[in-house]
Design a protein around this motif. Sequence first.
Motif, PDB file in Angstrom:
ATOM      1  N   LYS A 258       0.830  -1.201   0.000  1.00 40.97           N
ATOM      2  CA  LYS A 258       0.000   0.000   0.000  1.00 40.97           C
ATOM      3  C   LYS A 258       0.870   1.259   0.000  1.00 40.97           C
ATOM      4  O   LYS A 258       1.527   1.526  -0.981  1.00 40.97           O
ATOM      5  N   LYS A 259       0.932   1.988   1.100  1.00 37.67           N
ATOM      6  CA  LYS A 259       1.690   3.238   1.106  1.00 37.67           C
ATOM      7  C   LYS A 259       3.118   3.073   1.606  1.00 37.67           C
ATOM      8  O   LYS A 259       3.872   4.053   1.671  1.00 37.67           O
ATOM      9  N   HIS A 260       3.515   1.856   1.959  1.00 37.83           N
ATOM     10  CA  HIS A 260       4.874   1.605   2.427  1.00 37.83           C
ATOM     11  C   HIS A 260       5.607   0.676   1.460  1.00 37.83           C
ATOM     12  O   HIS A 260       4.987  -0.154   0.792  1.00 37.83           O
ATOM     13  N   SER A 317       4.729   4.215  -7.054  1.00 36.00           N
ATOM     14  CA  SER A 317       5.442   3.457  -6.017  1.00 36.00           C
ATOM     15  C   SER A 317       6.179   2.272  -6.629  1.00 36.00           C
ATOM     16  O   SER A 317       7.338   1.991  -6.278  1.00 36.00           O
ATOM     17  N   ASN A 350       8.052   5.537   3.087  1.00 36.34           N
ATOM     18  CA  ASN A 350       6.635   5.881   3.157  1.00 36.34           C
ATOM     19  C   ASN A 350       6.347   6.723   1.919  1.00 36.34           C
ATOM     20  O   ASN A 350       6.855   7.838   1.777  1.00 36.34           O
ATOM     21  N   PHE A 351       5.545   6.190   1.008  1.00 37.82           N
ATOM     22  CA  PHE A 351       5.336   6.866  -0.263  1.00 37.82           C
ATOM     23  C   PHE A 351       4.479   8.131  -0.136  1.00 37.82           C
ATOM     24  O   PHE A 351       4.487   8.973  -1.032  1.00 37.82           O
ATOM     25  N   LEU A 352       3.755   8.276   0.960  1.00 40.67           N
ATOM     26  CA  LEU A 352       2.954   9.481   1.153  1.00 40.67           C
ATOM     27  C   LEU A 352       3.806  10.639   1.676  1.00 40.67           C
ATOM     28  O   LEU A 352       3.656  11.784   1.245  1.00 40.67           O
ATOM     29  N   THR A 353       4.697  10.352   2.599  1.00 43.51           N
ATOM     30  CA  THR A 353       5.522  11.405   3.203  1.00 43.51           C
ATOM     31  C   THR A 353       6.917  11.481   2.593  1.00 43.51           C
ATOM     32  O   THR A 353       7.635  12.447   2.837  1.00 43.51           O
ATOM     33  N   ASN A 354       7.289  10.439   1.844  1.00 45.21           N
ATOM     34  CA  ASN A 354       8.640  10.286   1.287  1.00 45.21           C
ATOM     35  C   ASN A 354       9.693  10.112   2.378  1.00 45.21           C
ATOM     36  O   ASN A 354      10.885  10.278   2.129  1.00 45.21           O
TER      37      ASN A 354
END
Length: 375
Positions: A258-260, A317, A350-354
């Motif tokens: 997912k986002k990681h 991602s 973390n793809f949302l926060t980089n």
Amino acid sequence: MYNQPKLKNVHGLLFLKDKIRIGSGLDYASEIPNPENKYTLLMKNLRIGLPLHDLILKTPNLTPNEIKEAIDNLFIEGYIEGMHTDVPSWIKDNHQMERYETNLNFFDTLPVTTEFTNNYDYQTKIHNSQALIIGMGGIGTNVILSLLELGIGKITAVDFDRIELKNLNRQVLYSSDDIGKLKSSQAQIFAKNFNPNVEFIGHNQEINSASDIEMLIEESQPDFIVNVADYPTGFIDFWVNDAAIKYNVPIFAAVVNKKHGKVYSVIPGKTACYNCQYLQDIEDVPDYEEELNVIQTQEGNTNLNYYRSPNGALGPSCLFQGYYLANEIMRYIFQGASSLLTFNKRFNINFLTNEQYYTELKKYDQCKKCGEFNE
């Protein structure tokens, strides 16, 4: 020293006040003190590429020893090439000079060593490498594309799925016209059209044991394995790990959850294997052991009905992870295992926060998979 030294084309040449700048900007620029334009004529002649005898004659303001010393220093720093470096037959005979021109420009910025005396040596090392890729999904297709771009000589890739519309948010080798077709066959068609100089073999095969991986290793004789399969969840990573350790083949692996995301490598005998990582994870999060046991033993968990983790991976991602792996692979090919960013480390993002960080990994002496590995 080269008999016909030449400043590499990839480097710009700027004549500033009392100095010469090779390259421009903050990344590649180097400066040479140039009081009273002492080296101006030499650098202009090196841009042309003259035989050494003619270079000395046409640079009368410097002594032959000064010229040779300057060339030696520029050569050590990687700025000089020979005008008549032979083009390898595999490039020349297959008309690959234009395809790999930009690769070669990049390799011209890398150091000259006993193994890599020119940019062709770097490209040839890539060309002589062989990859085994497990999984042709989101990360896998991005890895394949990047290795096709680099010019890896042989790629053997394995998947058993058919292409679905929902795959197209991230799986870059396929198109809408491919829906319903086998990933293995369509990837092979893409690879042949994209870079026919690469030998690409697509296997339509479901992996059900470490023995399946062993057979693929024996058949393809890879220099490294890329493990980017997410099925069967709870099994595939252990199977690839076991087979790679048995055959002493490095693993490069990546996951998008997912986002990681995470990336790791396994160098048998030198770094923590995947089972070591598992032992470390259950030290940190004991509940993970129960979770894995449930995944592996749940009712109906056969080779026809494994648990499959729901996918929530986005295209950007998967692209990031795929190209991170490709850079690690290139680093390994050129500089060896100890140069890897993931040498006994796991990269996390973390793809949302980089937010990005590395986790130090432990190699367990009591690991039942690699603890008694003999290099």
